[in-house]
Design an enzyme around this catalytic site. Structure first.
Site, PDB file in Angstrom:
ATOM      1  N   HIS A 247       0.837  -1.217   0.000  1.00 23.03           N
ATOM      2  CA  HIS A 247       0.000   0.000   0.000  1.00 23.03           C
ATOM      3  C   HIS A 247       0.864   1.256   0.000  1.00 23.03           C
ATOM      4  O   HIS A 247       0.550   2.237   0.684  1.00 23.03           O
ATOM      5  CB  HIS A 247      -0.947   0.002   1.208  1.00 23.03           C
ATOM      6  CG  HIS A 247      -2.032  -1.026   1.138  1.00 23.03           C
ATOM      7  ND1 HIS A 247      -3.204  -0.840   0.442  1.00 23.03           N
ATOM      8  CD2 HIS A 247      -2.120  -2.264   1.673  1.00 23.03           C
ATOM      9  CE1 HIS A 247      -3.979  -1.909   0.562  1.00 23.03           C
ATOM     10  NE2 HIS A 247      -3.336  -2.805   1.290  1.00 23.03           N
ATOM     11  N   ASP A 310      -0.770  -5.206   5.877  1.00 20.57           N
ATOM     12  CA  ASP A 310      -1.594  -6.193   5.177  1.00 20.57           C
ATOM     13  C   ASP A 310      -1.337  -6.144   3.664  1.00 20.57           C
ATOM     14  O   ASP A 310      -0.793  -5.177   3.139  1.00 20.57           O
ATOM     15  CB  ASP A 310      -3.077  -5.958   5.471  1.00 20.57           C
ATOM     16  CG  ASP A 310      -3.582  -4.636   4.924  1.00 20.57           C
ATOM     17  OD1 ASP A 310      -2.798  -3.667   4.916  1.00 20.57           O
ATOM     18  OD2 ASP A 310      -4.744  -4.555   4.508  1.00 20.57           O
ATOM     19  N   GLU A 311      -1.738  -7.173   2.988  1.00 15.42           N
ATOM     20  CA  GLU A 311      -1.800  -7.236   1.528  1.00 15.42           C
ATOM     21  C   GLU A 311      -0.490  -6.872   0.834  1.00 15.42           C
ATOM     22  O   GLU A 311      -0.476  -6.202  -0.198  1.00 15.42           O
ATOM     23  CB  GLU A 311      -2.953  -6.357   1.018  1.00 15.42           C
ATOM     24  CG  GLU A 311      -4.303  -6.850   1.524  1.00 15.42           C
ATOM     25  CD  GLU A 311      -5.463  -5.948   1.157  1.00 15.42           C
ATOM     26  OE1 GLU A 311      -6.576  -6.476   0.968  1.00 15.42           O
ATOM     27  OE2 GLU A 311      -5.276  -4.719   1.105  1.00 15.42           O
ATOM     28  N   ALA A 312       0.624  -7.326   1.391  1.00 20.33           N
ATOM     29  CA  ALA A 312       1.926  -7.164   0.733  1.00 20.33           C
ATOM     30  C   ALA A 312       2.164  -8.388  -0.156  1.00 20.33           C
ATOM     31  O   ALA A 312       3.097  -9.171   0.045  1.00 20.33           O
ATOM     32  CB  ALA A 312       3.031  -7.013   1.776  1.00 20.33           C
ATOM     33  N   HIS A 313       1.314  -8.547  -1.154  1.00 18.53           N
ATOM     34  CA  HIS A 313       1.235  -9.808  -1.890  1.00 18.53           C
ATOM     35  C   HIS A 313       2.468 -10.091  -2.741  1.00 18.53           C
ATOM     36  O   HIS A 313       2.748 -11.256  -3.043  1.00 18.53           O
ATOM     37  CB  HIS A 313      -0.007  -9.814  -2.783  1.00 18.53           C
ATOM     38  CG  HIS A 313      -1.299  -9.725  -2.039  1.00 18.53           C
ATOM     39  ND1 HIS A 313      -1.512 -10.361  -0.829  1.00 18.53           N
ATOM     40  CD2 HIS A 313      -2.458  -9.063  -2.328  1.00 18.53           C
ATOM     41  CE1 HIS A 313      -2.748 -10.102  -0.417  1.00 18.53           C
ATOM     42  NE2 HIS A 313      -3.335  -9.317  -1.304  1.00 18.53           N
TER      43      HIS A 313
END
Length: 487
Positions: A247, A310-313
């Site tokens: 993000h 979160d969401e550090a894909h």
């Protein structure tokens, strides 16, 4: 809602108080009413109360420092005489024909009592112009205190930017329902919203847009401090979130060296998630993160700083863990307790790290294991507490990836037991979240949070006496006092 002169019952307050006992005779505020305080600690709260009451009543409502004896009629605010069991945030209120007495052990409790008094007055009290109304408060006794010390509300100002006045309005809404933490999501792919002296491009380049390509914006340090102080005056603590390592598109747009390829990332005005990350192998990344944490911590008197997580894909587990192993200690070194979305648990952070649970479902074994290890949990399940979820299929203002979330859905869960295997003793409290990919205006904010935010505020404050949502009927205090939003 009733007519302008209809009295609100004590039990109709939202959040519903811990204990109420009604009597037949109440108190009517008149031109002779004064506000009595005993010490200067209560003066600021008295000024806030007077500022609320004066426009609609048209009365002078002078603030008098001294005994209530000798005054013809009054509202008395005092930091003594409250039972010890109401703690630091609770209060006792007595209303009879001679006046209103609010007693608390600490200023936060006195402020909470004032918010209750505000609700007990006719709705016209919220008017900015003088109204012809009988300002009668129902008679009786209230003893009140919160179930959870922590009751939060999140606002994303990164996807769509909201200026100082809009955030102050949001703070006022939170205060009315005894929410005491404001979680500000300040950075994301679409915009960087807080001035950092050592990295000026973050706002020179990373703040000039938002979702959809419209102009964004940012808070100067002075404006951010103004917001923090405004919230503090209303007994709300600001928690800043600097989301990382994912993000981070706005930061990557602002500084080429934060990218692994050394090239600036293009401006992001979409709504995709998970496709950005700071370069975890570069030392400059940690210099950047440390500078940002340091400056934000210096501007923020509250005890917490949220690191997202979160969401550090696009990172491997090893890369993610390497990053968090460096960053979490920085937060502690700068005097703040770290909070992260529950994915941060994968990096096995120290137990002082608070985790915020956001998945829609109840099954989260990693969160249950962390609770057993001593981590505190903020409860924000997306299916109940994400206020950007649409109410129904026809709504169209927000999102529906976690499912439609009706008012009853928001009211029909228990923050203390929602996650399987987590006991209430590990729950810090509930927190609503309002992400703004599709929330563009203050009108949108108001539509999405009312009445779901008051519903969750009640779950956080009021005693657990019945199964969640069991009193959500046609005569529900929540429905009667707040009303059901319609579009």
């Amino acid at each position: 809602m009733g007519g302008a002169n209809e009295k609100t019952r004590l039990e109709d307050v939202v959040p519903v108080p811990a204990e109420t006992k009604s009597t037949d005779t109440g108190y009517t505020i008149t031109e002779n009413t004064v506000i009595n305080i005993r010490d200067e600690v209560a003066a600021g709260i008295a000024e806030l109360l007077a500022g609320l009451l004066r426009p609609a009543t048209g009365y002078e409502l002078p603030i008098i420092n001294g005994s209530t004896r000798g005054s013809s009629s009054g509202i008395s605010l005092r930091l003594d005489g409250a039972p010890s069991d109401v703690g630091e945030q609770g209060y006792r209120m007595q209303v009879n024909p001679s006046g209103v007495k609010i007693r608390a052990n600490k200023s936060a409790g006195l402020f909470a009592g004032v918010q209750t008094l505000r609700q007990l007055l006719p709705p016209a009290i919220e008017s900015e112009t003088e109204q012809s109304v009988e300002w009668t408060v129902s008679g009786g006794h209230i003893r009140d205190y919160p179930r959870f010390d922590y009751r939060g509300a999140h606002l994303d100002v990164a996807r769509h930017f909201f200026g100082v006045d809009a955030v102050k309005q949001y703070v006022d809404y939170l205060a009315q329902y005894k929410v005491n933490y404001l979680h500000l999501h300040l950075t994301d792919d679409q915009g960087w919203r807080i001035e950092i002296d050592r990295w000026p491009n973050l706002t020179d380049e990373g703040a000039d847009s938002e979702v959809g390509g419209t102009a964004g914006g940012y808070y100067t340090k002075e404006e951010y401090i103004e917001l923090v102080e405004y919230a503090q005056d209303r007994f709300i603590t600001v928690i800043p979130e600097i989301d990382m390592p994912g993000h981070t598109g706005a930061a990557l747009e602002s500084y080429a060296e934060l990218n692994c390829d050394g090239e600036k990332r293009p401006e992001d005005t979409g709504v995709n998630v998970g496709d950005t990350s700071l370069c975890v192998d570069k030392e400059v990344t940690y210099e950047f993160v440390n500078d940002v944490i340091k400056e934000v911590a210096e501007m923020t008197p509250g005890p917490y700083l949220h690191v997202g997580g979160d969401e550090a894909h696009i990172l491997s587990d090893e890369e993610y863990n390497t990053f968090m192993d460096r960053v979490i200690p920085m937060v502690l070194e700068h005097g703040k307790q770290p909070i992260g979305w529950h994915q941060v648990l994968g990096a096995n952070p120290p137990t002082k790290t608070i985790t915020q649970y956001w998945y829609p479902g109840r099954d989260a074994p990693e969160v249950a294991a962390a609770a057993k290890e001593g981590h505190e949990i903020i409860s924000s399940p997306a299916s109940r507490a994400y206020l950007d979820m649409n109410y129904n299929d026809q709504d169209g203002v927000g999102q529906d990836w976690a499912g439609n979330t009706s008012v009853k859905d928001s009211y029909s869960w228990d923050p203390g037991t929602f996650v399987d295997g987590v006991n209430e003793s590990s729950i810090k409290g509930p927190e609503t979240a309002l992400w703004t990919e599709f929330v563009e205006t203050v009108d949108d904010i108001e539509y999405m949070i009312f009445p779901r935010l008051p519903a969750i505020a009640e779950l956080g404050w009021s005693p657990k006496k019945k199964p969640p949502g069991s009193n959500f009927g046609s005569a529900s205090p929540l429905k009667a006092r707040v009303g059901i939003s319609k579009r």
